[in-house]
Design an enzyme around this catalytic site. Structure first.
Site, PDB file in Angstrom:
ATOM      1  N   ARG A 125      43.454  14.131  21.174  1.00 46.80           N
ATOM      2  CA  ARG A 125      42.030  13.998  21.489  1.00 46.80           C
ATOM      3  C   ARG A 125      41.256  13.252  20.397  1.00 46.80           C
ATOM      4  O   ARG A 125      40.127  12.831  20.603  1.00 46.80           O
ATOM      5  CB  ARG A 125      41.424  15.392  21.736  1.00 46.80           C
ATOM      6  CG  ARG A 125      41.936  16.023  23.017  1.00 46.80           C
ATOM      7  CD  ARG A 125      41.679  17.525  23.096  1.00 46.80           C
ATOM      8  NE  ARG A 125      42.639  18.305  22.315  1.00 46.80           N
ATOM      9  CZ  ARG A 125      42.705  19.634  22.322  1.00 46.80           C
ATOM     10  NH1 ARG A 125      41.856  20.335  23.049  1.00 46.80           N
ATOM     11  NH2 ARG A 125      43.607  20.266  21.589  1.00 46.80           N
TER      12      ARG A 125
ATOM     13  N   ARG B 128      30.870  -0.706 -10.997  1.00 47.52           N
ATOM     14  CA  ARG B 128      32.156  -0.726 -10.286  1.00 47.52           C
ATOM     15  C   ARG B 128      33.238   0.000 -11.084  1.00 47.52           C
ATOM     16  O   ARG B 128      33.016   0.403 -12.222  1.00 47.52           O
ATOM     17  CB  ARG B 128      32.523  -2.179  -9.981  1.00 47.52           C
ATOM     18  CG  ARG B 128      31.558  -2.781  -8.944  1.00 47.52           C
ATOM     19  CD  ARG B 128      31.690  -4.271  -8.840  1.00 47.52           C
ATOM     20  NE  ARG B 128      33.060  -4.671  -8.567  1.00 47.52           N
ATOM     21  CZ  ARG B 128      33.526  -5.905  -8.719  1.00 47.52           C
ATOM     22  NH1 ARG B 128      32.722  -6.867  -9.169  1.00 47.52           N
ATOM     23  NH2 ARG B 128      34.767  -6.189  -8.453  1.00 47.52           N
TER      24      ARG B 128
ATOM     25  N   GLY C 295      53.734  23.195  21.877  1.00 43.05           N
ATOM     26  CA  GLY C 295      52.704  24.235  21.938  1.00 43.05           C
ATOM     27  C   GLY C 295      52.664  25.070  20.670  1.00 43.05           C
ATOM     28  O   GLY C 295      53.569  25.041  19.836  1.00 43.05           O
TER      29      GLY C 295
ATOM     30  N   LEU D  97      49.537  26.135  11.368  1.00 39.38           N
ATOM     31  CA  LEU D  97      50.109  25.245  12.384  1.00 39.38           C
ATOM     32  C   LEU D  97      49.412  23.887  12.328  1.00 39.38           C
ATOM     33  O   LEU D  97      48.191  23.805  12.465  1.00 39.38           O
ATOM     34  CB  LEU D  97      49.936  25.856  13.781  1.00 39.38           C
ATOM     35  CG  LEU D  97      50.439  27.297  13.944  1.00 39.38           C
ATOM     36  CD1 LEU D  97      50.229  27.783  15.371  1.00 39.38           C
ATOM     37  CD2 LEU D  97      51.915  27.406  13.532  1.00 39.38           C
TER      38      LEU D  97
ATOM     39  N   GLN E 267      58.346  20.969  13.183  1.00 35.11           N
ATOM     40  CA  GLN E 267      58.510  21.338  14.590  1.00 35.11           C
ATOM     41  C   GLN E 267      59.166  20.154  15.287  1.00 35.11           C
ATOM     42  O   GLN E 267      58.723  19.015  15.129  1.00 35.11           O
ATOM     43  CB  GLN E 267      57.142  21.646  15.218  1.00 35.11           C
ATOM     44  CG  GLN E 267      57.231  22.095  16.671  1.00 35.11           C
ATOM     45  CD  GLN E 267      55.843  22.281  17.316  1.00 35.11           C
ATOM     46  OE1 GLN E 267      54.833  21.829  16.769  1.00 35.11           O
ATOM     47  NE2 GLN E 267      55.805  22.938  18.451  1.00 35.11           N
TER      48      GLN E 267
ATOM     49  N   LYS F 143      31.549  -4.077 -14.339  1.00 32.74           N
ATOM     50  CA  LYS F 143      32.864  -3.727 -13.784  1.00 32.74           C
ATOM     51  C   LYS F 143      33.920  -3.707 -14.880  1.00 32.74           C
ATOM     52  O   LYS F 143      33.933  -4.579 -15.747  1.00 32.74           O
ATOM     53  CB  LYS F 143      33.262  -4.755 -12.729  1.00 32.74           C
ATOM     54  CG  LYS F 143      34.590  -4.447 -12.065  1.00 32.74           C
ATOM     55  CD  LYS F 143      35.341  -5.694 -11.628  1.00 32.74           C
ATOM     56  CE  LYS F 143      36.177  -6.265 -12.749  1.00 32.74           C
ATOM     57  NZ  LYS F 143      37.089  -7.336 -12.348  1.00 32.74           N
TER      58      LYS F 143
HETATM   59  C1  UD1 Z   1      44.063  26.794  20.349  1.00 32.39           C
HETATM   60  C2  UD1 Z   1      44.301  28.116  21.093  1.00 32.39           C
HETATM   61  C3  UD1 Z   1      42.997  28.618  21.660  1.00 32.39           C
HETATM   62  C4  UD1 Z   1      41.980  28.772  20.543  1.00 32.39           C
HETATM   63  C5  UD1 Z   1      41.824  27.470  19.765  1.00 32.39           C
HETATM   64  C6  UD1 Z   1      40.982  27.750  18.537  1.00 32.39           C
HETATM   65  C7  UD1 Z   1      46.591  28.082  21.973  1.00 32.39           C
HETATM   66  C8  UD1 Z   1      47.429  27.874  23.171  1.00 32.39           C
HETATM   67  N1  UD1 Z   1      45.273  27.909  22.143  1.00 32.39           N
HETATM   68  O1  UD1 Z   1      43.641  25.828  21.300  1.00 32.39           O
HETATM   69  O2  UD1 Z   1      43.200  29.887  22.289  1.00 32.39           O
HETATM   70  O3  UD1 Z   1      40.739  29.177  21.106  1.00 32.39           O
HETATM   71  O4  UD1 Z   1      43.101  27.001  19.332  1.00 32.39           O
HETATM   72  O5  UD1 Z   1      40.517  26.564  17.982  1.00 32.39           O
HETATM   73  O6  UD1 Z   1      47.094  28.415  20.924  1.00 32.39           O
HETATM   74  N2  UD1 Z   1      50.005  22.737  17.033  1.00 32.39           N
HETATM   75  C9  UD1 Z   1      51.311  22.616  16.590  1.00 32.39           C
HETATM   76  N3  UD1 Z   1      52.286  22.333  17.495  1.00 32.39           N
HETATM   77  C10 UD1 Z   1      52.025  22.196  18.830  1.00 32.39           C
HETATM   78  C11 UD1 Z   1      50.689  22.332  19.264  1.00 32.39           C
HETATM   79  C12 UD1 Z   1      49.708  22.608  18.346  1.00 32.39           C
HETATM   80  O7  UD1 Z   1      51.578  22.761  15.403  1.00 32.39           O
HETATM   81  O8  UD1 Z   1      52.973  21.957  19.585  1.00 32.39           O
HETATM   82  C13 UD1 Z   1      48.941  22.986  16.040  1.00 32.39           C
HETATM   83  C14 UD1 Z   1      47.921  21.879  16.019  1.00 32.39           C
HETATM   84  O9  UD1 Z   1      48.246  20.908  15.033  1.00 32.39           O
HETATM   85  C15 UD1 Z   1      46.639  22.611  15.694  1.00 32.39           C
HETATM   86  C16 UD1 Z   1      46.876  24.018  16.175  1.00 32.39           C
HETATM   87  O10 UD1 Z   1      48.266  24.154  16.389  1.00 32.39           O
HETATM   88  O11 UD1 Z   1      46.373  22.641  14.296  1.00 32.39           O
HETATM   89  C17 UD1 Z   1      46.120  24.310  17.467  1.00 32.39           C
HETATM   90  O12 UD1 Z   1      46.532  23.404  18.479  1.00 32.39           O
HETATM   91  P1  UD1 Z   1      45.480  22.730  19.458  1.00 32.39           P
HETATM   92  O13 UD1 Z   1      46.230  21.873  20.406  1.00 32.39           O
HETATM   93  O14 UD1 Z   1      44.375  22.126  18.691  1.00 32.39           O
HETATM   94  O15 UD1 Z   1      44.973  24.040  20.248  1.00 32.39           O
HETATM   95  P2  UD1 Z   1      43.565  24.257  20.924  1.00 32.39           P
HETATM   96  O16 UD1 Z   1      43.504  23.496  22.193  1.00 32.39           O
HETATM   97  O17 UD1 Z   1      42.485  24.020  19.952  1.00 32.39           O
HETATM   98 CA    CA Z   2      42.390  22.981  17.990  1.00 29.64          CA
END
Ligand code: UD1
Ligand code: CA
Length: 454
Positions: free
Chosen positions: A17, A330, A79, A10, A74, A348
């Site tokens: 952040r 270089r 989420g 994902l 996506q 260079k």
């Molecule tokens: C997430 C987990 C948390 C876990 C942590 C581990 C959830 C709700 N929470 O939190 O339980 O402890 O990872 O590091 O899953 N992403 C998408 N699409 C979205 C949202 C996120 O692809 O709509 C991807 C982000 O790019 C990322 C990953 O999912 O690579 C995790 O998302 P992030 O928002 O970083 O979740 P955490 O707050 O770290």
């Molecule tokens: Ca994360």
């Protein structure tokens, strides 16, 4: 690639952040975009190209991954659960499905393998990787039943106030039974603190046991959400890289002040001195001595190369090359074996033949220099006429005296000599001596006739 377990990474979150114009997963870590670590480790564990979920309309991550992964988009970042739901029907495997996050670069291939093996060891709905990191803030917490099975994962923001906070954290690595996973995703709701579809909520919707595997190294659980965590991950990765090199026979004078990118290779019995940085695709041979305070980026070097506090970038060094203090080498430079650069020399876009010496304060730009050439201190190749760059050719065994100005394009024929302090803007035939300077003349008795000084 092969037909191992399917995997989904994902990487479609907004990375808010990070407060960055660059997508989070493209931030460099150990010298390469951080998503590549998850992709490499997952490929190594499953033997197949993973599916990577990227944001709608993204081309940067897609272009980076090329054919090492299958990218799917996506629609909007609703989420982690919604991200997994974006995997199209045709790519939804009914067997075990490994899921991880693109922002978790420290998880090793062996750890993914352990979770896959655990999942296969007994019938179950899901196997999770768990960890107890020193700083658990922002992590989902794991709730277990009396028998130790995982009941649910609760995000930090949704923890019930006033109750003890579980210490075990969700690493974001799951192996699901595909037959249960895909239908369960459609049953996810978004009634939580962030109003998102949480993948973590799927755990409580599955039928059959959910088991946890504890990460043996708590650092693996460190994800990257902000730049403090990026720096922390960089430190972990750097320590791993340096330790692996030390175990392979490289001496580090002071690992704490040595910055080595993840893909750097150093041959045995080489010594890396303090405050040295080795970046990118740098590959050094055996018995080299680098630093202190050297910075090498994309440098390929042979054996027994000695580099002082100098900066080298995109260049190739043969065996036994010596680069003195404060030199700058270089891009597009090739120094053949035994070449020596003195102090404060700059080279260079040049090739320099075996055994040639380029002394201190020389500047050799856009030049083809032969073998066993001696370039005296302070020599400059004038490569730029204000409009275009021109090359200087110095054939084998040429001797260039100190403080010579070579105006390109110009050629010094084989075995020729140039007198010190010369200005050379005509070719010099092989074997000739070029003297291009005004003659010295002495004025007898001048000092005595000089008017008195105040
Ligand atoms: C997430 C987990 C948390 C876990 C942590 C581990 C959830 C709700 N929470 O939190 O339980 O402890 O990872 O590091 O899953 N992403 C998408 N699409 C979205 C949202 C996120 O692809 O709509 C991807 C982000 O790019 C990322 C990953 O999912 O690579 C995790 O998302 P992030 O928002 O970083 O979740 P955490 O707050 O770290
Ligand atoms: Ca994360």
């Amino acid at each position: 690639m092969g037909d191992g377990p399917h995997a989904v990474i994902l990487a479609a979150g907004q990375g808010k952040r990070m407060r960055s114009a660059l997508p989070k997963v493209l931030h460099p870590l150990g010298g390469r975009p951080l998503i590549l670590y998850a992709v490499d480790a997952v490929r190594a564990a499953t033997g197949s190209a993973p599916v990577v979920v990227i944001p709608r309309g993204d081309s940067a991550v897609r272009d980076l991954l090329g054919d090492v992964a299958t990218c799917v988009e996506q629609e909007s970042a609703l989420g982690t659960g919604d991200a997994l739901r974006s995997v199209p029907e045709a790519l939804r495997d009914r067997g075990p499905v490994l899921v991880t996050h693109g922002d978790a670069p420290l998880i090793r291939a062996e750890t993914f393998q352990r979770v896959l093996d655990a999942h296969a060891s007994s019938p179950r709905a899901c196997t999770l990787l768990l960890g107890v990191p020193a700083d658990p803030s922002g992590k989902g917490r794991v709730i277990r039943d009396a028998d130790g099975h995982v009941l649910s994962i609760v995000e930090e923001a949704d923890l019930p106030p006033g109750e003890p906070v579980p210490m075990e954290c969700n690493a974001g690595v799951y192996v699901f039974d595909g037959a249960q996973l895909w239908p369960a995703l459609d049953r996810l709701g978004s009634a939580n603190a962030q109003g998102e579809y949480y993948l973590t909520d799927v755990v409580a919707l599955l039928t059959g046991p959910v088991e946890g595997v504890i990460a043996s190294d708590p650092d693996e659980v460190l994800g990257i959400n902000d730049r403090r965590q990026l720096a922390a991950a960089e430190a972990v990765l750097r320590r791993r890289t340096v330790e692996a090199l030390m175990l392979a026979g490289v001496t580090f004078e002071d690992p704490a002040t040595t910055y080595v990118d993840a893909q750097v290779v150093v041959g045995r019995d080489s010594v890396i001195r303090a405050m040295t940085s080795l970046h990118g695709a740098t590959r050094l041979g055996a018995e080299c001595e680098i630093g202190p305070m050297a910075v090498l980026t994309d440098v390929r070097a042979g054996d027994r190369v000695v580099v002082g506090p100098a900066h080298l970038e995109q260049c190739e060094l043969g065996d036994d090359v010596r680069v003195g203090s404060y030199c700058r080498v270089r891009p597009n430079t090739v120094l053949a074996s035994g070449v020596e650069l003195g102090t404060h020399a700059e080279v260079k876009h040049s090739t320099v033949g075996a055994g040639t010496r380029i002394s201190h304060f020389s500047c050799v730009l856009d030049s083809d220099v032969g073998e066993a050439v001696n370039i005296g201190a302070g020599t400059v190749t004038c490569n730029y006429d204000g409009e275009a760059k021109h090359r200087t050719t110095i054939e084998d065994r040429v001797f260039v005296g100190t403080n010579t100005t070579l105006v390109a394009p110009v050629r010094l024929g084989e075995g020729s000599y140039v007198g010190a302090g010369s200005f050379v803007d005509h070719d010099v035939p092989a074997g000739a001596l070029a003297v291009g300077r005004s003659r010295q003349h002495n004025i007898e008795g001048w000092a005595a006739r000089r008017p008195p000084q105040p």
